[in-house]
Scaffold this motif. Structure first.
Motif, mmCIF file in Angstrom:
data_model
loop_
_atom_site.group_PDB
_atom_site.id
_atom_site.type_symbol
_atom_site.label_atom_id
_atom_site.label_comp_id
_atom_site.label_asym_id
_atom_site.label_seq_id
_atom_site.Cartn_x
_atom_site.Cartn_y
_atom_site.Cartn_z
ATOM 1 N N GLU A 255 0.830 -1.206 0.000
ATOM 2 C CA GLU A 255 0.000 0.000 0.000
ATOM 3 C C GLU A 255 0.863 1.253 0.000
ATOM 4 O OE1 GLU A 255 -2.418 -0.593 3.403
ATOM 5 O OE2 GLU A 255 -3.903 -1.840 2.351
ATOM 6 N N ARG A 256 2.066 1.132 0.581
ATOM 7 C CA ARG A 256 2.956 2.292 0.645
ATOM 8 C C ARG A 256 3.823 2.418 -0.609
ATOM 9 N NH1 ARG A 256 5.339 0.901 4.876
ATOM 10 N NH2 ARG A 256 7.243 0.020 3.987
ATOM 11 N N ASP A 257 4.397 1.299 -1.076
ATOM 12 C CA ASP A 257 5.386 1.354 -2.146
ATOM 13 C C ASP A 257 4.908 0.784 -3.481
ATOM 14 O OD1 ASP A 257 7.195 2.441 -0.330
ATOM 15 O OD2 ASP A 257 7.887 0.466 0.307
ATOM 16 N N GLY A 258 3.903 -0.074 -3.472
ATOM 17 C CA GLY A 258 3.392 -0.636 -4.710
ATOM 18 C C GLY A 258 4.108 -1.884 -5.169
ATOM 19 N N THR A 259 5.446 -1.838 -5.248
ATOM 20 C CA THR A 259 6.233 -2.958 -5.742
ATOM 21 C C THR A 259 7.050 -3.561 -4.608
ATOM 22 O OG1 THR A 259 6.392 -1.981 -7.946
ATOM 23 C CG2 THR A 259 8.012 -3.666 -7.381
ATOM 24 N N LEU A 260 7.091 -4.901 -4.556
ATOM 25 C CA LEU A 260 7.859 -5.610 -3.540
ATOM 26 C C LEU A 260 8.692 -6.699 -4.191
ATOM 27 C CD1 LEU A 260 5.091 -6.248 -0.830
ATOM 28 C CD2 LEU A 260 6.817 -4.434 -0.813
ATOM 29 N N ASP A 261 9.756 -7.097 -3.501
ATOM 30 C CA ASP A 261 10.526 -8.265 -3.907
ATOM 31 C C ASP A 261 9.937 -9.470 -3.187
ATOM 32 O OD1 ASP A 261 12.359 -10.210 -4.560
ATOM 33 O OD2 ASP A 261 13.913 -9.462 -3.206
ATOM 34 N N LEU A 262 9.280 -10.353 -3.935
ATOM 35 C CA LEU A 262 8.601 -11.488 -3.324
ATOM 36 C C LEU A 262 9.572 -12.401 -2.580
ATOM 37 C CD1 LEU A 262 5.604 -12.854 -3.417
ATOM 38 C CD2 LEU A 262 6.848 -14.584 -4.728
ATOM 39 N N GLN B 181 18.814 -14.679 -11.754
ATOM 40 C CA GLN B 181 18.948 -15.945 -11.057
ATOM 41 C C GLN B 181 19.950 -15.815 -9.907
ATOM 42 O OE1 GLN B 181 17.599 -19.081 -11.703
ATOM 43 N NE2 GLN B 181 16.256 -18.275 -13.266
ATOM 44 N N VAL B 182 19.811 -16.682 -8.924
ATOM 45 C CA VAL B 182 20.831 -16.741 -7.881
ATOM 46 C C VAL B 182 22.138 -17.174 -8.542
ATOM 47 C CG1 VAL B 182 19.215 -17.219 -6.007
ATOM 48 C CG2 VAL B 182 20.183 -19.118 -7.295
ATOM 49 N N PRO B 183 23.283 -16.636 -8.109
ATOM 50 C CA PRO B 183 24.554 -16.955 -8.771
ATOM 51 C C PRO B 183 25.064 -18.325 -8.359
ATOM 52 C CG PRO B 183 24.945 -15.493 -6.922
ATOM 53 C CD PRO B 183 23.442 -15.666 -7.024
ATOM 54 N N SER B 184 24.570 -19.358 -9.018
ATOM 55 C CA SER B 184 24.893 -20.708 -8.571
ATOM 56 C C SER B 184 24.699 -21.717 -9.697
ATOM 57 C CB SER B 184 24.005 -21.096 -7.382
ATOM 58 O OG SER B 184 24.252 -22.415 -6.960
ATOM 59 N N ALA B 185 25.629 -22.665 -9.799
ATOM 60 C CA ALA B 185 25.445 -23.802 -10.694
ATOM 61 C C ALA B 185 24.691 -24.920 -9.990
ATOM 62 C CB ALA B 185 26.809 -24.316 -11.168
ATOM 63 N N ILE B 186 24.379 -24.717 -8.716
ATOM 64 C CA ILE B 186 23.680 -25.723 -7.916
ATOM 65 C C ILE B 186 22.200 -25.386 -7.783
ATOM 66 C CG2 ILE B 186 23.507 -26.788 -5.628
ATOM 67 C CD1 ILE B 186 26.515 -26.217 -5.321
ATOM 68 N N ALA B 187 21.925 -24.223 -7.221
ATOM 69 C CA ALA B 187 20.541 -23.825 -6.956
ATOM 70 C C ALA B 187 19.902 -23.234 -8.203
ATOM 71 C CB ALA B 187 20.494 -22.813 -5.817
ATOM 72 N N PHE B 188 18.576 -23.386 -8.304
ATOM 73 C CA PHE B 188 17.822 -22.778 -9.389
ATOM 74 C C PHE B 188 16.692 -21.969 -8.757
ATOM 75 C CE2 PHE B 188 14.422 -22.620 -12.568
ATOM 76 C CZ PHE B 188 15.126 -22.092 -13.637
ATOM 77 N N GLY B 189 16.831 -20.662 -8.804
ATOM 78 C CA GLY B 189 15.828 -19.789 -8.221
ATOM 79 C C GLY B 189 16.153 -18.349 -8.561
ATOM 80 N N TYR B 190 15.304 -17.447 -8.119
ATOM 81 C CA TYR B 190 15.459 -16.036 -8.459
ATOM 82 C C TYR B 190 16.052 -15.265 -7.285
ATOM 83 C CZ TYR B 190 12.556 -17.384 -12.357
ATOM 84 O OH TYR B 190 12.073 -18.012 -13.479
ATOM 85 N N ALA B 191 17.121 -14.529 -7.571
ATOM 86 C CA ALA B 191 17.737 -13.698 -6.543
ATOM 87 C C ALA B 191 16.796 -12.581 -6.108
ATOM 88 C CB ALA B 191 19.054 -13.101 -7.060
ATOM 89 N N GLU B 192 15.961 -12.133 -7.039
ATOM 90 C CA GLU B 192 14.920 -11.150 -6.781
ATOM 91 C C GLU B 192 13.703 -11.496 -7.617
ATOM 92 O OE1 GLU B 192 16.421 -7.340 -7.863
ATOM 93 O OE2 GLU B 192 18.137 -7.422 -6.498
ATOM 94 N N LEU B 193 12.520 -11.208 -7.113
ATOM 95 C CA LEU B 193 11.295 -11.433 -7.872
ATOM 96 C C LEU B 193 10.351 -10.262 -7.626
ATOM 97 C CD1 LEU B 193 9.851 -13.307 -9.784
ATOM 98 C CD2 LEU B 193 8.937 -14.561 -7.828
ATOM 99 N N PRO B 194 10.554 -9.142 -8.368
ATOM 100 C CA PRO B 194 9.725 -7.951 -8.159
ATOM 101 C C PRO B 194 8.274 -8.202 -8.583
ATOM 102 C CG PRO B 194 11.756 -7.436 -9.345
ATOM 103 C CD PRO B 194 11.610 -8.923 -9.356
ATOM 104 N N VAL B 195 7.357 -7.901 -7.691
ATOM 105 C CA VAL B 195 5.932 -8.095 -7.975
ATOM 106 C C VAL B 195 5.138 -6.883 -7.528
ATOM 107 C CG1 VAL B 195 6.059 -10.621 -7.760
ATOM 108 C CG2 VAL B 195 5.504 -9.238 -5.735
ATOM 109 N N ARG B 196 3.927 -6.797 -8.076
ATOM 110 C CA ARG B 196 2.948 -5.796 -7.621
ATOM 111 C C ARG B 196 1.802 -6.574 -6.967
ATOM 112 N NH1 ARG B 196 4.118 -0.857 -9.599
ATOM 113 N NH2 ARG B 196 5.430 -0.749 -11.471
ATOM 114 N N PRO B 197 1.769 -6.631 -5.647
ATOM 115 C CA PRO B 197 0.746 -7.422 -4.967
ATOM 116 C C PRO B 197 -0.672 -6.946 -5.232
ATOM 117 C CG PRO B 197 2.560 -6.961 -3.490
ATOM 118 C CD PRO B 197 2.779 -6.121 -4.710
ATOM 119 N N LEU B 198 -0.847 -5.654 -5.423
ATOM 120 C CA LEU B 198 -2.177 -5.101 -5.591
ATOM 121 C C LEU B 198 -2.553 -4.920 -7.063
ATOM 122 C CD1 LEU B 198 -2.110 -2.510 -2.676
ATOM 123 C CD2 LEU B 198 -2.900 -4.893 -2.663
ATOM 124 N N GLY B 199 -1.766 -5.501 -7.966
ATOM 125 C CA GLY B 199 -2.072 -5.434 -9.386
ATOM 126 C C GLY B 199 -1.529 -4.213 -10.069
#
Length: 410
Positions: free
Chosen positions: A137-144, A392-410
Motif C-alpha cells: 500500500e505504501r510502495d506498490g512494488t515488492l521483492d517477493l 537468477q541466484v549466482p549458482s550452478a547448484i541452486a535454481f531460483g530467483y535472486a529477486e522477484l519484483p511483484v505488484r501485490p495489488l495489481g
C-alpha cells in the motif's frame, strides 16, 4: 557454457541451467563428462531413468573421504566444494554411517510431526502477508523473495531448531554463501569457519538452556550417547538440516509464483478448481527444481551405463536434477512445458533412494500453505517487470530467483 577440449564447462553463475542441460542432451550420451566450477570434473547424467538408477545404486557413494581420490589427495579444498564436502552428516556419508545419522534425525520429520507444524506455518504465512499488504500500500512494488519466499521457510526451520532471532540474519547469510559456486578460496575458507562458529554457538546455547526444539534433541543425543554422534557430526547435521530445510522451499515458492504468473492459463486452472495446488507444486518441482545440480556422488566401483558409457571407480557424478526432470524420453515432446495437468509428474527434485530428502513433506506443506494464501490475499498479483527475466541466484547448484519484483495489488 563453453567447451574445453572434450569436456563441457558449466557456468558458475548458473545463468542458463536449462539451456546447458539441453545442449548436453543433444550430445546423445547417457552421461557426459563436464567441468564444474573450480575445475571439478564429473559425470553429468542427461537421462531420467539413468539418474534414478544411479541415485539408488549401492555402487554410488556420497562420502568423498572414502571414495573420491581427488579429495583424499587434498584437491579442491580451497574451493566452494569445501562447504559441501568437508562435512560429516547424512549428505556426505555412505552405508552404515548414513543409516546411523539418518536414524537420529528421521523421527523429527514424521508425518505426524509435519502435520503438527501446520499451525505454525499458517501463522508465519499470515504475518508475512500482513506485512506485504502494508508495504504494498505504501510502495506498490515488492521483492517477493525477500518479503515472502525467503522469510517463510527460514522462520519455520529456525523455530523448529530453536535458532534465536538475533542469530537468524547470520544463518541467512551463510546459507546464501553455501549455494554460491563463485566463491574464491579465501571466501570459501572463511565461510566454513563462520559456519562452524555459528552452529557451535547454537549448540552451546542449547546445552546451557535446552528447550523443546530439535537442536536440543540432537545436543542431548550427542551428550548422553557420545558414540551415536560426534561433535562435528552434530554441527554438520545442524548445518544440513537448517540449510536444506529452507533453501529448497525458498526457491520452490519463488519458482512456483513466477511459473504461475507467466502461465496465466495454468493459474486459472487452479482458481477454477480444475487443478489443485498440489498439482502446481509438483509441476514446479519438476519443471523448475530448487536444486538443479547437486554435488557430488562417487563411483565405488566401475559402472557401465546402458549406452556403454563407463564411469570409472573414483569418478565424481553430479545429480543433474534439472536435466533429468525435463528428459523427453520420460516426459515426451512437452517435457520443457509447464503443465500442471501432466499425467506423469514423477520427478527427482527430492532425490531418490536412501538419500531421499527427509524434509520433503515439510517443504511441500509450506508451499501448499503459502501459495493459496498468497493468491487469495492478492488476487491481482502480477510481475512488476513482466518483460524481463528476473536475475537468477549466482549458482550452478541452486535454481531460483535472486529477486522477484511483484505488484501485490495489481
Amino acid at each position: 557454457m563453453e567447451a574445453q577440449q572434450d569436456t563441457v564447462r558449466l557456468d558458475p553463475l548458473g545463468r542458463d541451467i536449462h539451456g546447458e542441460a539441453e545442449q548436453i542432451r543433444r550430445l546423445g550420451a547417457s552421461a557426459t563428462l563436464v567441468e564444474l566450477p573450480a575445475g571439478v570434473r564429473a559425470w553429468y547424467v542427461s537421462e531420467f531413468d539413468v539418474l534414478k538408477q544411479l541415485l539408488r545404486d549401492p555402487r554410488v557413494s556420497k562420502d568423498p573421504r572414502r571414495h573420491w581420490p581427488a579429495w583424499q589427495r587434498g584437491e579442491f579444498r580451497d574451493s566452494w566444494l569445501l562447504t559441501w564436502l568437508d562435512r560429516e552428516n547424512m549428505l556426505c556419508s555412505y552405508g552404515e554411517d548414513h543409516k546411523r545419522l539418518r536414524k537420529l534425525v528421521a523421527p523429527a520429520f514424521t508425518a505426524r510431526r509435519t502435520a503438527a507444524m501446520l499451525p505454525r506455518v499458517e501463522r508465519i504465512t499470515g504475518e508475512l502477508l500482513d506485512a506485504m499488504e502494508r508495504d504494498a500500500e505504501r510502495d506498490g512494488t515488492l521483492d517477493l523473495r525477500s518479503a515472502f519466499a525467503h522469510p517463510l521457510p527460514m522462520n519455520v526451520i529456525c523455530e523448529l531448531f530453536g535458532v534465536p532471532e538475533d542469530q537468524r540474519p547470520e544463518m541467512k547469510r551463510l546459507m546464501d554463501l553455501i549455494m554460491d559456486t563463485t566463491l574464491t578460496a579465501e571466501q570459501a575458507g572463511q565461510t566454513a569457519v563462520d559456519m562452524m562458529a555459528a552452529f557451535t554457538a547454537l549448540a552451546e546455547a542449547k546445552r546451557a538452556e535446552p528447550g523443546e526444539d530439535l537442536t536440543s534433541v540432537l545436543v542431548s543425543a550427542r551428550d548422553e550417547e557420545g558414540d551415536a554422534l560426534s561433535e562435528k557430526e552434530l554441527l554438520d547435521t545442524l548445518l544440513l538440516m537448517i540449510g536444506a530445510g529452507h533453501e529448497t522451499t525458498v526457491n520452490l515458492i519463488g519458482n512456483a509464483v513466477h511459473a504461475l504468473l507467466t502461465h496465466p492459463d495454468q493459474l486459472q486452472l487452479v482458481r477454477e478448481g480444475r487443478a489443485s495446488w498440489d498439482d502446481a507444486v509438483e509441476e514446479t518441482l519438476r519443471w523448475a527444481p530448487s536444486i538443479a545440480n547437486l554435488p557430488l556422488r562417487f563411483a565405488v566401483e566401475q559402472i557401465e551405463l546402458p549406452d556403454g558409457t563407463t564411469i570409472r571407480q573414483g569418478d565424481a557424478i553430479v545429480s543433474t536434477i534439472a536435466s533429468a526432470n525435463r528428459d523427453p524420453a520420460k516426459y515426451g515432446d512437452t517435457a520443457a512445458e509447464f503443465d500442471i495437468l501432466r499425467t506423469d509428474g514423477e520427478h527427482l527434485s527430492f532425490g531418490h533412494g536412501v538419500h531421499f530428502c527427509l524434509g520433503a513433506p515439510l517443504a511441500r506443506m509450506e508451499a501448499r500453505t503459502a501459495l493459496p494464501a498468497l493468491f487469495d490475499r492478492f488476487p491481482k498479483l502480477s510481475l512488476a517487470q513482466p518483460a524481463e527475466e528476473p536475475p537468477q541466484v549466482p549458482s550452478a547448484i541452486a535454481f531460483g530467483y535472486a529477486e522477484l519484483p511483484v505488484r501485490p495489488l495489481g
